[in-house]
Scaffold this motif. Structure first.
Motif, PDB file in Angstrom:
ATOM      1  N   SER A  19      62.189  99.780  20.743  1.00 50.29           N
ATOM      2  CA  SER A  19      61.055  98.925  20.160  1.00 50.29           C
ATOM      3  C   SER A  19      60.724  99.436  18.855  1.00 50.29           C
ATOM      4  O   SER A  19      60.464  98.495  18.189  1.00 50.29           O
ATOM      5  CB  SER A  19      59.928  99.315  21.170  1.00 50.29           C
ATOM      6  OG  SER A  19      60.274  98.641  22.730  1.00 50.29           O
ATOM      7  N   GLU A  20      60.770 100.636  18.761  1.00 45.26           N
ATOM      8  CA  GLU A  20      60.307 101.006  17.348  1.00 45.26           C
ATOM      9  C   GLU A  20      61.363 100.784  16.322  1.00 45.26           C
ATOM     10  O   GLU A  20      60.852 100.508  15.286  1.00 45.26           O
ATOM     11  CB  GLU A  20      60.114 102.787  17.257  1.00 45.26           C
ATOM     12  CG  GLU A  20      59.140 103.129  18.239  1.00 45.26           C
ATOM     13  CD  GLU A  20      58.957 102.873  19.509  1.00 45.26           C
ATOM     14  OE1 GLU A  20      60.367 102.899  19.997  1.00 45.26           O
ATOM     15  OE2 GLU A  20      57.906 102.791  20.371  1.00 45.26           O
TER      16      GLU A  20
ATOM     17  N   THR B  84      60.932  97.228  15.632  1.00 39.65           N
ATOM     18  CA  THR B  84      59.554  96.923  14.694  1.00 39.65           C
ATOM     19  C   THR B  84      59.855  97.294  13.267  1.00 39.65           C
ATOM     20  O   THR B  84      59.413  96.437  12.191  1.00 39.65           O
ATOM     21  CB  THR B  84      58.445  97.739  15.212  1.00 39.65           C
ATOM     22  OG1 THR B  84      58.223  97.311  16.440  1.00 39.65           O
ATOM     23  CG2 THR B  84      57.106  97.990  14.252  1.00 39.65           C
TER      24      THR B  84
ATOM     25  N   ARG C 190      62.289  94.644  11.806  1.00 41.88           N
ATOM     26  CA  ARG C 190      61.393  93.379  11.601  1.00 41.88           C
ATOM     27  C   ARG C 190      60.515  93.451  10.223  1.00 41.88           C
ATOM     28  O   ARG C 190      60.285  92.310   9.401  1.00 41.88           O
ATOM     29  CB  ARG C 190      60.508  92.969  12.655  1.00 41.88           C
ATOM     30  CG  ARG C 190      59.825  91.785  12.637  1.00 41.88           C
ATOM     31  CD  ARG C 190      58.832  91.374  13.944  1.00 41.88           C
ATOM     32  NE  ARG C 190      58.992  92.376  14.923  1.00 41.88           N
ATOM     33  CZ  ARG C 190      57.989  93.107  15.189  1.00 41.88           C
ATOM     34  NH1 ARG C 190      56.919  93.198  14.214  1.00 41.88           N
ATOM     35  NH2 ARG C 190      58.128  94.103  16.325  1.00 41.88           N
TER      36      ARG C 190
ATOM     37  N   ASP D  71      53.601  91.013  11.925  1.00 44.50           N
ATOM     38  CA  ASP D  71      53.023  90.976  13.252  1.00 44.50           C
ATOM     39  C   ASP D  71      53.151  89.510  13.854  1.00 44.50           C
ATOM     40  O   ASP D  71      52.636  89.261  14.800  1.00 44.50           O
ATOM     41  CB  ASP D  71      51.575  91.475  13.156  1.00 44.50           C
ATOM     42  CG  ASP D  71      51.454  92.632  12.736  1.00 44.50           C
ATOM     43  OD1 ASP D  71      52.065  93.589  13.274  1.00 44.50           O
ATOM     44  OD2 ASP D  71      50.298  92.997  12.153  1.00 44.50           O
TER      45      ASP D  71
ATOM     46  N   SER E 147      59.008  87.487  15.205  1.00 44.08           N
ATOM     47  CA  SER E 147      59.785  88.149  16.305  1.00 44.08           C
ATOM     48  C   SER E 147      61.228  87.511  16.192  1.00 44.08           C
ATOM     49  O   SER E 147      61.619  86.494  15.590  1.00 44.08           O
ATOM     50  CB  SER E 147      59.108  87.473  17.695  1.00 44.08           C
ATOM     51  OG  SER E 147      59.976  87.854  18.692  1.00 44.08           O
TER      52      SER E 147
ATOM     53  N   LEU F 268      56.376  92.090  20.169  1.00 43.97           N
ATOM     54  CA  LEU F 268      57.400  93.239  21.064  1.00 43.97           C
ATOM     55  C   LEU F 268      57.726  92.235  22.561  1.00 43.97           C
ATOM     56  O   LEU F 268      58.777  92.378  22.974  1.00 43.97           O
ATOM     57  CB  LEU F 268      56.848  94.157  21.193  1.00 43.97           C
ATOM     58  CG  LEU F 268      57.363  95.247  20.032  1.00 43.97           C
ATOM     59  CD1 LEU F 268      56.368  96.626  20.249  1.00 43.97           C
ATOM     60  CD2 LEU F 268      58.884  95.412  20.095  1.00 43.97           C
TER      61      LEU F 268
END
Length: 380
Positions: free
Chosen positions: A61-62, A65, A68, A80, A83, A250
């Motif tokens: 997940s990190e 991020t 992205r 933000d 995706s 996410l």
């Protein structure tokens, strides 16, 4: 012999890919091609996943991020509101699921829209299809045709940013603004824009999605969904995951035991484009596609279509009676591939289909010359 006015080859371009040199790959816009440095980056990520699966998946997940964020910086986007997704069809479904629709509401599409994206709209509401003559002269004419198709029940417009078959801009800023003034939610299919347009995300759209694996040099199955702030809270993953509580983006990106390596390697594609010189690559690719279209337009019965300047795709109408149905278009495409070893897109249209060529840094002028010399025999 190559025309002396033909664009020069891009230095080192073919060496960056593993493409079969015996095939003229003039169809980059359909599936893209992954450069070697990006392939190597993805293989290194796969090696990490195989070496310690727990560490890789517990930290994914990190890493998503961070990846992205790198892409958002390259594209001038809000990380933000962005995706990772797998492709444009997934983006269409996520966007349409997030739009409240009532009984009797209609969705506007055009006959240039990508088949599965149009089908996604048709599954959710009555669809009004605007027929766009591929010979419309400019963006204003396209805009007027789309607006003329709006009805009092139109709540959503699903439009191509750059149309796949006809290689032209449809969802321009003025059209998006006028649709917004009428209270219509806009969903823009930007499958071809990342890497090909300097500003690939339609900033005025409510929803935009686009592929990174075409002109952005990313691994296959790498795409983006951009959502305006007003809609983000309603975007839900097509399947629930352990990241649902964190919301978009996410919740859409996290898919448990999934091959994330293409998404994590995707920033390497845009970085490579910058190292090569993005403006230089775009100018080369556009000039090469234009050269090919000019050669093909000399064939009796072929008609070059109006195009948006700067694009690395060009389309022409085939003679009447050629590729009028989907089956006939597929047969011609495969015949050119089998007998000439040339890959192009052939699209169906009543009265005569169309043919699209692309330009990429691995292409050479003589490939288009070979197609122009041989094609007339297949148009009888």
């Amino acid at each position: 012999m190559t025309d002396p006015t033909a664009p020069s080859a891009f230095p080192g371009g073919p060496a960056l890919f593993r493409l079969d040199p015996a095939v003229a790959h003039l169809n980059h816009g359909s599936y893209g091609a992954v450069p070697l440095p990006v392939q190597e980056a993805q293989e290194a990520l796969r090696a990490q996943a195989h070496a310690d699966p727990d560490a890789f998946f517990n930290g994914v997940s990190e890493r998503l991020t961070a990846a992205r964020g790198r892409i958002a910086a390259r594209l001038g986007a809000d990380p933000d509101g962005l995706s990772f997704i797998s492709n444009a069809t997934e983006g269409a479904n996520l966007a349409l699921d997030a739009i409240p629709l009532a009984e009797g509401d209609e969705i506007l599409v055009t006959d240039h829209g990508y088949g599965t994206v149009v089908e996604a709209a048709a599954r959710r509401a009555k669809v009004t299809t605007v027929a766009l003559d591929p010979r419309l002269p400019d963006e204003d004419a396209v805009r007027e045709a789309v607006l003329a198709g709006v009805t009092p029940r139109t709540r959503v417009a699903v439009l191509d940013h750059v149309s796949s078959p006809t290689a032209r801009l449809i969802a321009g800023p003025r059209l998006l603004a006028e649709l917004a003034e009428r209270g219509i939610t806009t969903v823009v299919d930007g499958a071809h824009t990342p890497g090909m347009l300097a500003e690939p995300i339609a900033a005025d759209a409510d929803f935009w999605f686009g592929n990174l694996h075409k002109w952005g040099y990313a691994p296959s199955g790498s795409a983006l969904l951009a959502v305006a702030p007003a809609h983000r809270a309603r975007v839900r993953a097509l399947s629930p995951s352990w990241e649902d509580h964190r919301g978009f983006p996410l919740s859409v990106e996290y898919r448990a035991t999934f091959d994330y390596t293409g998404w994590l390697a995707a920033p390497e594609g845009l970085d490579l484009l910058e190292r090569l010189g993005a403006d230089r690559v775009r100018a080369h690719n556009s000039a090469l596609a234009g050269y090919g279209a000019e050669l093909l337009a000399r064939i009796p019965g072929m008609t070059a279509l109006p195009h948006t300047p700067g694009l690395a795709l060009r389309s022409l109408l085939l003679p009447p009676g050629v590729a009028e149905t989907r089956e006939a278009a597929t047969a011609l495409r495969e015949e050119l591939a089998a007998k000439l070893r040339i890959r192009v897109l052939v699209w169906p249209r009543p009265g005569g289909g169309g043919l699209r060529v692309c330009g990429q840094i691995y292409n050479r002028p003589e490939e288009y010359e070979r197609l122009a010399e041989a094609l007339p025999a297949y148009l009888r």
